[in-house]
Design an enzyme around this catalytic site. Structure first.
Site, PDB file in Angstrom:
ATOM      1  N   GLY A  10       0.818  -1.211   0.000  1.00  0.00           N
ATOM      2  CA  GLY A  10       0.000   0.000   0.000  1.00  0.00           C
ATOM      3  C   GLY A  10       0.847   1.255   0.000  1.00  0.00           C
ATOM      4  O   GLY A  10       2.081   1.207  -0.034  1.00  0.00           O
ATOM      5  N   ASP A  31       0.518  -9.136   1.348  1.00  0.00           N
ATOM      6  CA  ASP A  31      -0.514  -8.228   0.844  1.00  0.00           C
ATOM      7  C   ASP A  31      -1.407  -9.017  -0.089  1.00  0.00           C
ATOM      8  O   ASP A  31      -0.917  -9.840  -0.859  1.00  0.00           O
ATOM      9  CB  ASP A  31       0.142  -7.040   0.097  1.00  0.00           C
ATOM     10  CG  ASP A  31      -0.764  -5.823   0.047  1.00  0.00           C
ATOM     11  OD1 ASP A  31      -1.856  -5.922  -0.528  1.00  0.00           O
ATOM     12  OD2 ASP A  31      -0.364  -4.766   0.577  1.00  0.00           O
ATOM     13  N   GLY A  36      -3.737  -2.370  -2.345  1.00  0.00           N
ATOM     14  CA  GLY A  36      -2.318  -2.108  -2.604  1.00  0.00           C
ATOM     15  C   GLY A  36      -1.971  -2.472  -4.041  1.00  0.00           C
ATOM     16  O   GLY A  36      -2.783  -3.053  -4.756  1.00  0.00           O
ATOM     17  N   LYS A  96     -12.912  -7.387   8.370  1.00  0.00           N
ATOM     18  CA  LYS A  96     -12.116  -8.603   8.593  1.00  0.00           C
ATOM     19  C   LYS A  96     -10.630  -8.273   8.759  1.00  0.00           C
ATOM     20  O   LYS A  96      -9.949  -8.883   9.591  1.00  0.00           O
ATOM     21  CB  LYS A  96     -12.334  -9.593   7.441  1.00  0.00           C
ATOM     22  CG  LYS A  96     -13.710 -10.263   7.539  1.00  0.00           C
ATOM     23  CD  LYS A  96     -14.047 -11.097   6.321  1.00  0.00           C
ATOM     24  CE  LYS A  96     -13.333 -12.423   6.314  1.00  0.00           C
ATOM     25  NZ  LYS A  96     -13.797 -13.270   5.185  1.00  0.00           N
ATOM     26  N   TYR A 150     -14.813   0.946   8.968  1.00  0.00           N
ATOM     27  CA  TYR A 150     -13.396   1.268   9.187  1.00  0.00           C
ATOM     28  C   TYR A 150     -13.157   1.646  10.651  1.00  0.00           C
ATOM     29  O   TYR A 150     -12.273   1.086  11.304  1.00  0.00           O
ATOM     30  CB  TYR A 150     -13.014   2.420   8.266  1.00  0.00           C
ATOM     31  CG  TYR A 150     -11.547   2.785   8.284  1.00  0.00           C
ATOM     32  CD1 TYR A 150     -10.575   1.881   7.865  1.00  0.00           C
ATOM     33  CD2 TYR A 150     -11.129   4.047   8.693  1.00  0.00           C
ATOM     34  CE1 TYR A 150      -9.234   2.228   7.858  1.00  0.00           C
ATOM     35  CE2 TYR A 150      -9.789   4.403   8.681  1.00  0.00           C
ATOM     36  CZ  TYR A 150      -8.841   3.495   8.260  1.00  0.00           C
ATOM     37  OH  TYR A 150      -7.517   3.837   8.253  1.00  0.00           O
ATOM     38  N   ARG A 191      -9.399  10.137  -2.072  1.00  0.00           N
ATOM     39  CA  ARG A 191      -9.215  11.112  -0.997  1.00  0.00           C
ATOM     40  C   ARG A 191      -8.885  12.472  -1.590  1.00  0.00           C
ATOM     41  O   ARG A 191      -8.561  12.609  -2.769  1.00  0.00           O
ATOM     42  CB  ARG A 191      -8.142  10.636  -0.020  1.00  0.00           C
ATOM     43  CG  ARG A 191      -8.766   9.745   1.042  1.00  0.00           C
ATOM     44  CD  ARG A 191      -7.745   9.130   1.953  1.00  0.00           C
ATOM     45  NE  ARG A 191      -7.077   8.022   1.313  1.00  0.00           N
ATOM     46  CZ  ARG A 191      -6.309   7.152   1.940  1.00  0.00           C
ATOM     47  NH1 ARG A 191      -6.100   7.270   3.221  1.00  0.00           N
ATOM     48  NH2 ARG A 191      -5.738   6.165   1.288  1.00  0.00           N
TER      49      ARG A 191
HETATM   50  N1  UDP Z   1     -13.205  16.368  -0.189  1.00  0.00           N
HETATM   51  C1  UDP Z   1     -13.532  17.362  -1.087  1.00  0.00           C
HETATM   52  N2  UDP Z   1     -13.412  17.092  -2.431  1.00  0.00           N
HETATM   53  C2  UDP Z   1     -12.970  15.881  -2.901  1.00  0.00           C
HETATM   54  C3  UDP Z   1     -12.629  14.870  -1.973  1.00  0.00           C
HETATM   55  C4  UDP Z   1     -12.760  15.146  -0.614  1.00  0.00           C
HETATM   56  O1  UDP Z   1     -13.922  18.472  -0.707  1.00  0.00           O
HETATM   57  O2  UDP Z   1     -12.896  15.728  -4.137  1.00  0.00           O
HETATM   58  C5  UDP Z   1     -13.312  16.649   1.257  1.00  0.00           C
HETATM   59  C6  UDP Z   1     -14.092  15.604   2.040  1.00  0.00           C
HETATM   60  O3  UDP Z   1     -15.489  15.835   1.993  1.00  0.00           O
HETATM   61  C7  UDP Z   1     -13.506  15.778   3.446  1.00  0.00           C
HETATM   62  C8  UDP Z   1     -12.056  16.201   3.174  1.00  0.00           C
HETATM   63  O4  UDP Z   1     -12.007  16.618   1.804  1.00  0.00           O
HETATM   64  O5  UDP Z   1     -14.149  16.827   4.125  1.00  0.00           O
HETATM   65  C9  UDP Z   1     -11.057  15.077   3.374  1.00  0.00           C
HETATM   66  O6  UDP Z   1     -11.553  13.931   2.729  1.00  0.00           O
HETATM   67  P1  UDP Z   1     -10.703  12.602   2.469  1.00  0.00           P
HETATM   68  O7  UDP Z   1     -11.510  11.755   1.544  1.00  0.00           O
HETATM   69  O8  UDP Z   1      -9.342  12.965   1.992  1.00  0.00           O
HETATM   70  O9  UDP Z   1     -10.535  11.830   3.861  1.00  0.00           O
HETATM   71  P2  UDP Z   1     -11.133  12.013   5.357  1.00  0.00           P
HETATM   72  O10 UDP Z   1     -10.236  13.002   6.011  1.00  0.00           O
HETATM   73  O11 UDP Z   1     -12.553  12.512   5.262  1.00  0.00           O
HETATM   74  O12 UDP Z   1     -11.042  10.670   5.978  1.00  0.00           O
END
Ligand code: UDP
Length: 319
Positions: A10, A31, A36, A96, A150, A191
């Site tokens: 990963g 893995d 990953g 899991k 998660y 993300r």
């Molecule tokens: N976010 C956003 N635009 C995107 C993807 C994420 O505004 O295209 C926002 C999301 O709603 C959150 C923050 O960015 O408030 C961080 O999101 P991420 O998915 O990186 O992980 P998290 O910190 O929520 O686990």
């Protein structure tokens, strides 16, 4: 030392392998490659101190030769329900990996009298009601919410680690990792940092969920790995307690978008997206890193600008 790394293919795991190999340890990666990628380890494949086993740690596995350290890093980790790698699409695998995977990995550590480290998460604090989050804050988690597969998996994993420590005397460590970014994140990880960089490099507006006032604290991968490495080899008597590793500088999504647009020269701006996620997104997240500072002498050194520059360079080569 002979070090077993679950989830070593990963994003975090592969950077950890690089560090361990650089310190002349022997690394065995386990893995199942559901999130990953073997590309992350291609440069290590022929190294004399490296081996790879494709296996899902949620099923038992036995080693004849001595293992000195087990790093249990295997888990899906992206909260994005639109990404094929997000844990909302892999709920049972995620539960899991946290439950059976942690149990099996602890079983290996116990059998080999090996040290054990769990990569846990800031998600154990849920949508926190206390800022910044200290390790003794017990969190605000919805056990059946959209992130529950998660959050609860990692909470169970922490409980299991403490049970093995207290009942079987296993020498354990728990790191609670806050938002981390850097080279090798999947382009379609979902993300915010990979999303924004991919959008910026293709000249599109950056998709801001909701108002964009929600904050995160972004830690560059090299800083994170340094913190975990120090935690792993610290010998303090209280070191089995969880330690937050993350960057205490809070940034909101509007600020993040404007930095990424500036660094990439993207002129397409931003686009607000009414996202279902906003309702279930933690509003703020920021680590209290007093423990890491006092116990490990650690704090992040790499600025958001510098870290994003290196990440953008890596993404340019892969897009
Ligand atoms: N976010 C956003 N635009 C995107 C993807 C994420 O505004 O295209 C926002 C999301 O709603 C959150 C923050 O960015 O408030 C961080 O999101 P991420 O998915 O990186 O992980 P998290 O910190 O929520 O686990």
């Amino acid at each position: 030392m002979r070090i077993l790394v679950t989830g070593g293919a990963g994003f975090l795991g592969s950077h950890m392998c690089d560090r361990l190999i650089a310190e002349e340890h022997h690394v065995i990666v386990l893995d199942n490659l559901i999130t990953g990628s073997s590309d992350n380890l291609a440069h290590l494949r022929d190294h004399k101190n490296f081996s790879f086993i494709q296996h899902n740690i949620s099923h038992p596995i036995y080693f004849g030769d001595k293992i000195d350290v087990v790093l249990h890093m295997a888990s899906p980790a992206s909260p994005n329900p639109d990404s094929p790698y997000g844990y909302p699409r892999l709920p049972i695998q995620t539960l899991k990996a946290g439950a059976f995977g942690t149990h099996n990995a602890l079983g290996i550590a116990r059998a080999h009298k090996a040290r054990f480290l769990l990569t846990s998460t800031s998600e154990v604090y849920g949508d926190p009601l206390v800022h910044p989050q200290r390790e003794d804050y017990v969190g605000n988690v919805d056990p059946i919410g959209p992130r529950s597969m998660y959050d609860e998996a990692k909470r169970f994993a922490e409980a299991m680690v403490m049970a093995y420590h207290r009942s079987h005397g296993v020498d354990t460590r728990i790191v609670r990792i806050f938002n981390t970014y850097g080279p090798r994140m999947r382009l379609d990880d979902g993300r915010v940092v990979p999303n924004f960089i991919c959008q910026a490099l293709s000249g599109q507006p950056l998709t801001i969920h909701g108002e964009g006032k929600q904050t995160r604290s972004f830690c560059y991968i090299d800083d994170l790995i340094e913190g975990i490495y120090r935690l792993l080899f610290s010998e303090l008597p209280e070191i089995h307690l969880p330690v937050n590793i993350g960057n205490p500088t809070e940034t909101n999504m509007l600020e993040l978008a404007s930095i990424i647009n500036r660094l990439t020269g993207n002129t397409a701006g931003i686009e607000r997206q009414p996202s279902g996620r906003v309702l279930t997104d933690p509003e703020r997240r920021r680590p209290d890193i007093t423990r890491a500072r006092e116990w490990l002498g650690w704090e992040p050194r790499i600025s958001l600008d510098d870290g994003l520059r290196s990440t953008i360079e890596d993404f340019k080569h892969r897009l």
